[in-house]
Design a protein around this motif. Sequence first.
Motif, PDB file in Angstrom:
ATOM      1  N   SER A   1      -7.398  24.648  39.939  1.00 32.37           N
ATOM      2  CA  SER A   1      -6.518  25.200  40.467  1.00 32.37           C
ATOM      3  C   SER A   1      -5.340  24.301  41.104  1.00 32.37           C
ATOM      4  N   PHE A   2      -6.169  25.024  42.429  1.00 37.85           N
ATOM      5  CA  PHE A   2      -5.728  24.415  43.864  1.00 37.85           C
ATOM      6  C   PHE A   2      -5.981  22.902  43.903  1.00 37.85           C
ATOM      7  N   VAL A   3      -6.967  21.959  43.518  1.00 35.48           N
ATOM      8  CA  VAL A   3      -6.945  20.683  43.873  1.00 35.48           C
ATOM      9  C   VAL A   3      -5.541  19.836  42.734  1.00 35.48           C
ATOM     10  N   GLN A   4      -5.239  20.697  41.124  1.00 39.80           N
ATOM     11  CA  GLN A   4      -4.199  20.143  40.640  1.00 39.80           C
ATOM     12  C   GLN A   4      -3.229  20.406  41.228  1.00 39.80           C
ATOM     13  N   ASN A   5      -2.654  21.094  42.535  1.00 37.62           N
ATOM     14  CA  ASN A   5      -1.113  21.632  42.482  1.00 37.62           C
ATOM     15  C   ASN A   5      -1.269  23.614  43.539  1.00 37.62           C
ATOM     16  N   SER A   6      -1.562  22.941  44.819  1.00 35.33           N
ATOM     17  CA  SER A   6      -2.476  23.862  45.758  1.00 35.33           C
ATOM     18  C   SER A   6      -0.575  24.609  46.591  1.00 35.33           C
ATOM     19  N   GLN A   7       0.408  24.121  45.753  1.00 30.51           N
ATOM     20  CA  GLN A   7       1.612  25.147  45.519  1.00 30.51           C
ATOM     21  C   GLN A   7       1.781  26.202  44.807  1.00 30.51           C
ATOM     22  N   LYS A   8       1.370  25.756  43.180  1.00 28.25           N
ATOM     23  CA  LYS A   8       2.055  25.957  43.033  1.00 28.25           C
ATOM     24  C   LYS A   8       0.602  27.689  42.949  1.00 28.25           C
ATOM     25  N   VAL A   9      -0.673  27.309  43.402  1.00 31.54           N
ATOM     26  CA  VAL A   9      -1.285  28.714  43.717  1.00 31.54           C
ATOM     27  C   VAL A   9      -0.762  29.149  45.167  1.00 31.54           C
ATOM     28  N   ILE A  10      -0.004  28.465  46.026  1.00 32.28           N
ATOM     29  CA  ILE A  10      -0.057  29.586  47.548  1.00 32.28           C
ATOM     30  C   ILE A  10       0.979  30.474  47.142  1.00 32.28           C
ATOM     31  N   GLN A  11       2.209  29.945  45.732  1.00 31.60           N
ATOM     32  CA  GLN A  11       3.591  30.694  45.415  1.00 31.60           C
ATOM     33  C   GLN A  11       3.422  31.427  44.397  1.00 31.60           C
ATOM     34  N   SER A  12       2.168  31.646  44.019  1.00 34.48           N
ATOM     35  CA  SER A  12       2.048  32.773  42.567  1.00 34.48           C
ATOM     36  C   SER A  12       1.207  33.545  43.844  1.00 34.48           C
ATOM     37  N   GLY A  13       1.439  33.332  44.870  1.00 37.78           N
ATOM     38  CA  GLY A  13       1.408  34.476  46.267  1.00 37.78           C
ATOM     39  C   GLY A  13      -0.814  34.858  46.029  1.00 37.78           C
ATOM     40  N   ASP A  14      -1.925  34.404  45.813  1.00 37.52           N
ATOM     41  CA  ASP A  14      -2.822  33.812  45.875  1.00 37.52           C
ATOM     42  C   ASP A  14      -3.151  34.025  47.630  1.00 37.52           C
TER      43      ASP A  14
ATOM     44  N   ALA B   1      -5.735  31.237  49.293  1.00 40.04           N
ATOM     45  CA  ALA B   1      -4.525  30.464  49.204  1.00 40.04           C
ATOM     46  C   ALA B   1      -3.712  30.578  50.215  1.00 40.04           C
ATOM     47  N   VAL B   2      -3.010  31.366  50.540  1.00 39.34           N
ATOM     48  CA  VAL B   2      -1.837  31.642  51.404  1.00 39.34           C
ATOM     49  C   VAL B   2      -2.463  31.560  53.067  1.00 39.34           C
ATOM     50  N   ALA B   3      -3.663  32.539  52.738  1.00 42.88           N
ATOM     51  CA  ALA B   3      -4.408  32.130  54.410  1.00 42.88           C
ATOM     52  C   ALA B   3      -4.128  31.460  54.940  1.00 42.88           C
ATOM     53  N   LEU B   4      -5.552  29.831  53.636  1.00 42.25           N
ATOM     54  CA  LEU B   4      -5.402  28.717  53.725  1.00 42.25           C
ATOM     55  C   LEU B   4      -4.155  27.927  54.604  1.00 42.25           C
ATOM     56  N   TYR B   5      -3.131  28.725  53.633  1.00 47.09           N
ATOM     57  CA  TYR B   5      -2.273  27.142  53.944  1.00 47.09           C
ATOM     58  C   TYR B   5      -1.863  27.903  55.009  1.00 47.09           C
ATOM     59  N   ASN B   6      -2.114  29.399  55.504  1.00 42.09           N
ATOM     60  CA  ASN B   6      -0.821  29.496  57.058  1.00 42.09           C
ATOM     61  C   ASN B   6      -2.195  29.149  58.235  1.00 42.09           C
ATOM     62  N   GLU B   7      -3.469  28.842  58.086  1.00 45.45           N
ATOM     63  CA  GLU B   7      -4.629  28.680  58.509  1.00 45.45           C
ATOM     64  C   GLU B   7      -4.243  26.611  59.001  1.00 45.45           C
ATOM     65  N   PHE B   8      -3.665  26.267  58.388  1.00 42.67           N
ATOM     66  CA  PHE B   8      -3.665  24.804  59.042  1.00 42.67           C
ATOM     67  C   PHE B   8      -2.203  24.631  58.822  1.00 42.67           C
ATOM     68  N   ASN B   9      -1.458  25.755  59.404  1.00 41.39           N
ATOM     69  CA  ASN B   9       0.005  25.296  59.590  1.00 41.39           C
ATOM     70  C   ASN B   9       0.927  24.971  58.492  1.00 41.39           C
ATOM     71  N   LYS B  10       1.427  25.176  57.472  1.00 39.52           N
ATOM     72  CA  LYS B  10       1.262  24.853  56.693  1.00 39.52           C
ATOM     73  C   LYS B  10       1.202  23.449  55.931  1.00 39.52           C
ATOM     74  N   THR B  11       0.295  22.988  56.323  1.00 40.11           N
ATOM     75  CA  THR B  11       0.174  21.241  55.481  1.00 40.11           C
ATOM     76  C   THR B  11       0.197  21.546  54.344  1.00 40.11           C
ATOM     77  N   GLU B  12       0.640  21.023  53.602  1.00 42.29           N
ATOM     78  CA  GLU B  12       0.916  20.833  51.809  1.00 42.29           C
ATOM     79  C   GLU B  12      -0.637  19.886  52.006  1.00 42.29           C
ATOM     80  N   MET B  13      -1.317  19.835  50.748  1.00 39.09           N
ATOM     81  CA  MET B  13      -2.200  19.727  50.043  1.00 39.09           C
ATOM     82  C   MET B  13      -1.706  18.626  49.034  1.00 39.09           C
ATOM     83  N   PRO B  14      -1.544  17.124  49.087  1.00 41.76           N
ATOM     84  CA  PRO B  14      -1.066  16.705  47.655  1.00 41.76           C
ATOM     85  C   PRO B  14      -1.587  16.492  46.257  1.00 41.76           C
TER      86      PRO B  14
END
Lengths: 417, 208
Positions: free
Chosen positions: A83-96, A99-112
């Motif tokens: 689910s992260f590869v298919q749509n990472s933003q969806k996973v992050i927004q779901s509050g996982d 996923a949120v920890a990863l997103y913040n660790e990498f300066n909120k770089t969105e994975m396409p």
Amino acid sequence: MSLKNSFAGYALALVLTCATLLSAGTTVFAQADQIPTDEQAISNGKALFEDNCTVCHSVHERVVGPALKQVIEENRSLPWIISFVQNSQKVIQSGDKDAVALYNEFNKTEMPSFAFSPEQITSIVAYIKHETENPPVKEVAEVPEGGTGPAVSGGTGVSSEYLTILLVVLLVVLVLILIVLALIVSVLTGYLKKDQQLEEADREIVESKFDLQKLLTNKAFLGFVVFAFTAIVLKTVIDGLFMVGIQQNYQPKQPIAFSHKIHAGQMEIDCNYCHTGVRKSKSANIPSANICMNCHTEIKKDSPEIQKIYAALENDQPIEWVRIHNLPDLAYFNHSQHVKVGEVECQTCHGPIETMDVVYQYADLTMGWCINCHRETELNTEGNDYYTKLVQLHNEHSKEPMKVVDIGGLECAKCHY
Amino acid sequence: MFLYKRIKVAAFMFSAAVLASCTAGGDNQGTEYAPNMYHSLPYEPLSQITDESAGLWATSNESGVGEYYNSNPNNPHRMTMREPAPNTVSRNSLGFLPYDKVKGDIAWAEENLKNPLPASEEVISNGKELYDRFCQHCHGASGQGDGAVGKVLKGVPSYSKGRVKEVNEGHIFHVITSGYGRMGAHGSQLSQEERWEIVRYVQTLQNQ
């Protein structure tokens, strides 16, 4: 009794076999959910990984995104990965949380988002698992430390080093021969002195002594010494006079230990990449720090030499490189004219720059040196209609191919005005 | 008389030694002949001497600074080279506005930018020549991301596979100009026309 026993035995065996089969069946099903290990899946995954993921990811190193071996080491579940590869933003927004920890660790770089099927993603994970368990053997040919090496003395190659060694060896051999000869002479004279039946003339020779005083007062010898001495001094003076104003071999220490050997030699970066003006203007240009940053935002960030570039950028202060090649104002030289129009290689004038750790002035940059090249260099007029008639006229009068001198390459006002 | 001869010989040897030290090498620039010709009075962008006493012995001006001093005390860090005046724009013969001044992100570029150059053989061969000089060391000779620098930098994609195969000309132009991910901005090294030529060549690599 024995029959009954054996029957019970068979029944037990049957039950056990069934149970084993059943349990084996469940493990097979369970593994289908897990990461496959067959070669087909791994090679499929490898192809997908190299085509799509290497832009930002490496298995063993943190690149733009995390090192993907983490996925295996942290034992992430397949559905989460998919689910992260298919749509990472969806996973992050779901509050996982992960996923949120990863997103913040990498300066909120969105994975396409990647529209892969779960099977495809599973095969990629299979490849990652395979790579994690079989890390590549570290390459021996690491990139050497950049630019910290001491200055290479100008123009001395391997061949001249060999020549020096050869000369020293020859000298040692000659001295040894001299010593041996002197020993032989002393032994023989000692032997001859004992001989009573020697003729008078021979005895004189045997008993003659080397007279230094006589030699020093000998006019012919003195004349020769004076002549040799004067000749050597005169040659040194004339050579020295010719070297005034010539800065060949000038090799100043630069503010940053930049190595052309690494950049132009090992890394095969074209000269034009940094010296942007070389085909467009009179001067070839010293690159500004932003061009260094095209690579050094990522490469060798911790090197103290690279830190100097960061400091220059932060203070908005240009790096003050020491100029090596400097023509007097009375001569005009244009880079684009030579490099773009004349198709002269950089190395023709600047020497083996791709082997220099510290740059030195290769050519003497004298007028004779310029003129010589203008006399010898043939013109490439192919595909240039401007020269068609001129070449025709030239060929009527001369058997030599057309050279720079024939189109005014020796005119004073070409360079002096 | 004998002493006089000796002095003459000594002077001769001394001058020879002095002249021998004129030769350049290492940090020694060597003796300059007509030094005023090697240090121009006007500002020169590639050689800047900030030492005010440099060449004081050869000076001909009356400002009290040395002949070789050629820095501009009014600029930060005494620089002689300056950035273009603010709010001015350079335009070339094709009438391109500097792209850096066009506000727009990569999505805007993908949608709005069109290559003004045709996909002619000449444009593509010019593009290849530029590609070999400016892109090849990272992106590789055939755009597979396998250039010598690319292997060290890591994360250089192949043009002809995956997502990058699909990106359009506006996207490529924007990435060359402003950079993307780990790639730096190359707008200062290449004119707009050159960037569009490279775009044409990169498109042939996408479809190889």
